[in-house]
Design an enzyme around this catalytic site. Structure first.
Site, PDB file in Angstrom:
ATOM      1  N   GLU A 204      37.086  17.764  43.936  1.00  0.00           N
ATOM      2  CA  GLU A 204      36.627  19.125  44.243  1.00  0.00           C
ATOM      3  C   GLU A 204      36.892  20.096  43.096  1.00  0.00           C
ATOM      4  O   GLU A 204      36.502  21.258  43.166  1.00  0.00           O
ATOM      5  CB  GLU A 204      37.315  19.637  45.513  1.00  0.00           C
ATOM      6  CG  GLU A 204      36.658  19.167  46.793  1.00  0.00           C
ATOM      7  CD  GLU A 204      36.665  17.650  46.936  1.00  0.00           C
ATOM      8  OE1 GLU A 204      35.552  17.081  47.019  1.00  0.00           O
ATOM      9  OE2 GLU A 204      37.734  17.027  46.959  1.00  0.00           O
ATOM     10  N   ASN A 270      33.607  11.535  45.721  1.00  0.00           N
ATOM     11  CA  ASN A 270      32.383  12.303  45.510  1.00  0.00           C
ATOM     12  C   ASN A 270      32.210  12.759  44.068  1.00  0.00           C
ATOM     13  O   ASN A 270      33.184  12.940  43.332  1.00  0.00           O
ATOM     14  CB  ASN A 270      32.383  13.531  46.418  1.00  0.00           C
ATOM     15  CG  ASN A 270      33.582  14.428  46.167  1.00  0.00           C
ATOM     16  OD1 ASN A 270      34.671  14.157  46.637  1.00  0.00           O
ATOM     17  ND2 ASN A 270      33.406  15.503  45.401  1.00  0.00           N
ATOM     18  N   ASP A 312      29.273  15.464  49.964  1.00  0.00           N
ATOM     19  CA  ASP A 312      30.702  15.137  49.903  1.00  0.00           C
ATOM     20  C   ASP A 312      31.043  13.963  50.819  1.00  0.00           C
ATOM     21  O   ASP A 312      32.040  13.987  51.542  1.00  0.00           O
ATOM     22  CB  ASP A 312      31.564  16.352  50.264  1.00  0.00           C
ATOM     23  CG  ASP A 312      33.053  16.093  50.051  1.00  0.00           C
ATOM     24  OD1 ASP A 312      33.397  15.357  49.109  1.00  0.00           O
ATOM     25  OD2 ASP A 312      33.872  16.592  50.841  1.00  0.00           O
TER      26      ASP A 312
END
Length: 570
Positions: A204, A270, A312
């Site tokens: 992230e 991801n 995601d």
């Protein structure tokens, strides 16, 4: 009595006392059996619980029968322990002989006597100089690895620490990466052939993921394999120019190992940023399982669950090794319940898809082509000008909490979430240490499941189809444990440890109410022939932070916090 004889007696007694004390000290040290390569290879039959998912297959299955379907209703608390933190507690008890090791949030590591709960020692990793601002989804830790006479922990500030298992003394402490710039480690290490193997978090934050192996004796790097290739490397052409350097691909859950083929399997997370229109291409090896040579880290093959992921959906979920028979043909398989809502069986020798079946509502991925590549619905892809509604949500049909596979029932047991989401693109630029998303999102209830956020379900491994389901009004975020006693153990969000009949799903036992909801991974072990089951209660993790409408549900919002370890026995 002759005074010379008296002196002789006193000297003899003193010598005997010294010998006795030395013998007692030696015996105290001897009661910790070194964890050898042979013991790790045969961990499936060990009396303890030697690694994160018990053995290299990651099945989360123990061959113990002392507690079984006929007597589990008599299970009682044996001992318990309260931690100092009111946040997510995710680690399983790791047990060798009568030694237990557990970790808490913020990298405390505690050793107990496994049968009594007597605290033996405690290590507190120094995080005082670390801001922890780039830790996604709670400051958690998922446990330790054992090897020789050492215990190993990966930390939030990207260290791997080796401690003396008997005393807690630090043997070595190696830094793998700077803290607070997007990287962290929350996983339990895996030891394979004298190497401590870890993966990094940070997808992230634009961290470029990697898996790294350290020498178990010295802590020195043996190899490092990045999960996102640069231009000119195999797979590098699946990224646009300049995107791979901040491409995500975190490897934040513990892998598996096939000793027969000498292959290490690791899930990859991801891509970054989340918004896929900013990085056209398949974006290897994100959202994939990679098969590696454990001696060098070199990638043998990969299978990608979600190409060009924009939701995601990750690919880090545990990779469980099991044999299946699909349509009459036997396979050495790797199975995984993916965040994208599909349950996969993959040939673990070559990475070819055997089958994929939905285990949750899945609208982003609609099917697979003749080569086993996922087909995604372009209408479910957000842009800066388009909001979409799709299932599952980014929390997944299943998040990190692990499945278990029982060789007795030939079923996989999946802690399932029933959520969808709205998602829309947004402008974003990379800056080290800041979130790198490019999307806004809101978790919503799955219209197909109006009365429950979660469930426990059993899946027939030979077909990929559901065998039974236990619905839950609350999300089900507890890991799974199966035993040869015909049992499935898992903890609920409202603070109970359940024992199910693994064949039918019937609830056979429910623990007394615990202090908090369960995120923890249960484990089981035996000491002197007595079987124990242990689990952490300690609500937290990603759901309270990112859970949207689910997190705002009063019944979810009011789940009490608090870290508490519970151990049960007959």
């Amino acid at each position: 009595m002759d005074k010379h004889f008296s002196r002789f007696i006193l000297k003899a007694l003193a010598a005997a006392t010294l010998l006795n004390c030395a013998g007692m000290a030696a015996a105290a040290e001897a009661d910790y059996a070194p964890v050898t390569d042979a013991r790790l290879k045969n961990a499936a039959t060990d009396d303890g619980w030697l690694m994160y998912r018990r053995d290299y297959t990651s099945r989360g299955y123990a061959p113990f029968k002392t507690i079984d379907t006929s007597n589990v209703a008599n299970l009682k608390p044996a001992w318990d322990w309260k931690s100092d933190f009111d946040m997510g507690h995710e680690a399983p008890p790791i047990v060798n002989g009568d030694y237990m090791f557990v970790t808490t949030p913020k990298n405390n590591l505690i050793a107990f006597q496994a049968s009594t709960g007597k605290q033996l020692w405690k290590y507190e990793h120094d995080l005082s100089e670390v801001g922890l601002k780039t830790i996604c989804c709670d400051v958690v830790n998922r446990g330790v690895a054992l090897y020789g006479d050492k215990v190993y922990m990966a930390t939030l500030d990207n260290h791997v620490v080796a401690l003396d298992a008997k005393t807690g003394k630090v043997i070595w402490n190696e830094s793998l990466n700077a803290a607070d710039v997007g990287y962290a480690m929350t996983l339990a290490p895996l030891v394979v052939k004298g190497k401590v193997i870890v993966g990094v978090s940070g997808g992230e934050y634009g961290a470029r993921g990697f898996v790294e192996a350290l020498d178990a004796e010295t802590g020195k790097q043996v190899w490092k394999q990045h999960t996102v290739p640069l231009p000119g490397e195999p797979g590098g052409d699946t990224w646009p120019k300049g995107a791979a350097e901040t491409g995500g691909g975190a490897a934040w859950l513990t892998g598996s190992y096939d000793a027969e083929t000498d292959t290490l399997f690791w899930g990859v997370g991801n891509p970054g940023p989340w918004l896929a229109t900013l990085r056209p291409g398949d974006n290897l090896y994100t959202d994939s399982v990679i098969a590696m040579n454990p001696d060098s880290g070199k990638i043998k093959w990969h299978y990608q669950y979600t190409p060009n992921d924009t939701w995601d959906y990750d690919g880090t979920n545990e990779t469980v090794l099991t044999d299946i028979t699909y349509k009459g043909k036997e396979h050495k398989a790797l199975v995984s319940a993916s965040r994208n809502g599909w349950f996969y069986a993959i040939d673990r020798n070559d990475g070819k898809l055997i089958y994929a079946e939905k285990f949750a509502t899945a609208t982003s991925i609609t099917g697979f082509d003749a080569n086993g590549k996922a087909i995604t619905d372009p209408e479910k892809r957000p842009t800066v000008d388009k909001e979409v509604f799709t299932c599952p949500s980014f929390l997944g049909g299943k998040n990190w909490w692990p499945i278990s596979v029982s060789p007795d029932t030939h079923m996989a047991y999946v802690p399932t979430l029933h959520t969808c989401m709205t998602m829309k693109g947004a402008a974003v630029s990379y800056k080290a240490g800041l979130p790198f998303l490019g999307e806004t999102f809101l978790v919503k209830r799955d219209p197909a499941f109006p009365n429950h956020w979660g469930s426990v379900q059993a899946i027939d491994l030979n077909t990929g189809k559901q065998a039974w389901e236990f619905p839950s009004e609350l999300p089900w975020n507890g890991g799974m444990l199966t035993t040869a006693g015909g049992l499935l153990f898992s903890g609920s969000a409202d603070g109970y440890l359940y024992a199910f009949d693994a064949k039918t799903g019937k609830v056979l036992w429910q623990s007394p109410k615990m202090a908090s909801g369960v995120l923890g991974v249960p484990s089981t072990w035996t000491v002197n022939g007595k079987q124990y089951v242990g689990v952490f209660a300690g609500w937290g993790g990603g759901v309270p932070i990112w859970g949207g409408e689910m997190a705002k549900d009063p019944k979810v919002r009011n789940i009490p916090l608090g870290g508490h370890l519970y151990v049960f026995s007959l």
